[in-house]
Design an enzyme around this catalytic site. Sequence first.
Site, mmCIF file in Angstrom:
data_model
loop_
_atom_site.group_PDB
_atom_site.id
_atom_site.type_symbol
_atom_site.label_atom_id
_atom_site.label_comp_id
_atom_site.label_asym_id
_atom_site.label_seq_id
_atom_site.Cartn_x
_atom_site.Cartn_y
_atom_site.Cartn_z
ATOM 1 N N TRP A 135 38.475 85.212 44.639
ATOM 2 C CA TRP A 135 37.020 85.376 44.816
ATOM 3 C C TRP A 135 36.674 86.829 45.116
ATOM 4 O O TRP A 135 35.718 87.384 44.577
ATOM 5 C CB TRP A 135 36.487 84.459 45.918
ATOM 6 C CG TRP A 135 36.638 83.001 45.600
ATOM 7 C CD1 TRP A 135 37.312 82.075 46.336
ATOM 8 C CD2 TRP A 135 36.110 82.286 44.472
ATOM 9 N NE1 TRP A 135 37.239 80.839 45.739
ATOM 10 C CE2 TRP A 135 36.509 80.941 44.591
ATOM 11 C CE3 TRP A 135 35.334 82.656 43.358
ATOM 12 C CZ2 TRP A 135 36.171 79.967 43.659
ATOM 13 C CZ3 TRP A 135 34.992 81.683 42.420
ATOM 14 C CH2 TRP A 135 35.405 80.363 42.579
ATOM 15 N N ASP A 161 31.298 87.999 52.072
ATOM 16 C CA ASP A 161 31.245 86.666 51.482
ATOM 17 C C ASP A 161 31.827 85.717 52.533
ATOM 18 O O ASP A 161 33.011 85.783 52.839
ATOM 19 C CB ASP A 161 32.085 86.658 50.191
ATOM 20 C CG ASP A 161 32.203 85.264 49.563
ATOM 21 O OD1 ASP A 161 31.692 84.291 50.147
ATOM 22 O OD2 ASP A 161 32.819 85.165 48.478
ATOM 23 N N LYS A 172 30.721 74.808 50.855
ATOM 24 C CA LYS A 172 32.004 74.815 51.560
ATOM 25 C C LYS A 172 31.837 74.385 53.023
ATOM 26 O O LYS A 172 32.801 73.979 53.643
ATOM 27 C CB LYS A 172 32.661 76.189 51.485
ATOM 28 C CG LYS A 172 32.820 76.753 50.071
ATOM 29 C CD LYS A 172 33.980 76.151 49.316
ATOM 30 C CE LYS A 172 33.962 76.464 47.827
ATOM 31 N NZ LYS A 172 33.998 77.879 47.497
HETATM 32 C C1 LIG Z 1 33.974 78.842 46.306
HETATM 33 C C2 LIG Z 1 33.858 80.263 46.636
HETATM 34 C C3 LIG Z 1 33.087 81.148 45.845
HETATM 35 C C4 LIG Z 1 32.399 80.725 44.570
HETATM 36 O O1 LIG Z 1 31.388 79.820 44.805
HETATM 37 P P1 LIG Z 1 30.491 79.241 43.609
HETATM 38 O O2 LIG Z 1 29.330 78.673 44.356
HETATM 39 O O3 LIG Z 1 31.319 78.206 42.916
HETATM 40 O O4 LIG Z 1 30.117 80.335 42.701
HETATM 41 C C5 LIG Z 1 32.986 82.456 46.259
HETATM 42 N N1 LIG Z 1 33.614 82.895 47.363
HETATM 43 C C6 LIG Z 1 34.372 82.089 48.138
HETATM 44 C C7 LIG Z 1 35.044 82.638 49.354
HETATM 45 C C8 LIG Z 1 34.517 80.742 47.796
HETATM 46 O O5 LIG Z 1 35.261 79.930 48.563
#
Ligand SMILES: *Cc1c(COP(=O)(O)O)cnc(C)c1O
Length: 357
Positions: free
Chosen positions: A100, A167, A191
């Site tokens: 990511w 993020d 998440k």
């Molecule tokens: C799942 C995830 C993403 C991507 O998320 P999407 O909503 O599927 O685009 C980005 N960063 C992290 C840390 C993630 O766990």
Amino acid sequence: MSKVHVFNAGPCLLPQVVYDKAVEAIKDFAGTGVSVLSISHRTKEWDAVMDGTRALWKELLNIPDDYEVIFLGGGASLEFLYVPMNFLEKKAAYVDTGVWAHKAFKEAKGLGNAVEIASSSDKNYSYIPKGYEIPADADYLHITTNNTIYGTELKEDIDCPVPLIADMSSDIMSRPVDVSKYTMIYGGAQKNVGPAGVIFAIIKKSALGKVSRYIPTMLDYRTHIDKLSMFNTPPVFSIYVMYETLKWIKSMGGVEAVHAMNEKKAATLYGEIDRNPLFVGTAAVEDRSIMNVCFVMAPGKESLQDEFLAFAKSKGMIGLKGHRSVGGFRASIYNACTQEDVEALVACMQEFEKMHA
Ligand SMILES: *Cc1c(COP(=O)(O)O)cnc(C)c1O
């Protein structure tokens, strides 16, 4: 159906009370007689949800006055582009802690001068790089606090000499965060704080407006801050479910109380991984995530992997297969996962150990 224990990495488990509230609102939203799936987002009943959701974010994370929190569509992956669009002028620095993090870097590189200043790719991202130098001329430093795939986590809010952007898709609301140390925090809801379909961004307002490029209207954070996430139709249902999830966090005692529960769950599971001779953890001990717990069969026991997965499944354990880039197993133990769920998994590991003694 017998009891299942859900360890999915995302979309994640949500509390039962949230599912119940969602079902209720699908049938009749806020006593309007209209389903939340069909209400107009230009009504006072919907405004109350938007205001309440924003207020709960601010309350639960102690967000300072100069910040706004917005909700958009497009996935956390779209924020990989939003970030350089809105903040990259001369140079951006990225820390590469996994798939990511690297995807975020790629979008910045497509728009300008971006550099990866540290990486843990040499050991398949099993640790968090430390002691790297942050270029003083960077417009921002981008980090990924929890690496969902590898089970590593940066558990402190670092001091950063340049604007810090994080993020936090997979550890937001799992621990208290000092928001004032960040220029921006973003992520997908699915998440830890809701269903798929909505992303959040907590943005220091005074940090915007410093780039010279043309920013398309929908990709300009200022558009969405000015209209309080209602410039266009918001992801109504996803926001509603996020609202109920935040209310649940508050009812549990807030982020600090939830953090204590998360620490306990993680200690229980890592304790068993370290004790049980059949399993080993894959992440560096000091960087172990309290959200995604990654482990594999111990050396010499690799042939038991599929058997353990099948055994765990027969005991109601869902979503334990590790990501293909790490293999083995991953138990995602987000906020809504209970101590009881974790103890059921531990019991399953112990029973499997006895079968192979
Ligand atoms: C799942 C995830 C993403 C991507 O998320 P999407 O909503 O599927 O685009 C980005 N960063 C992290 C840390 C993630 O766990």
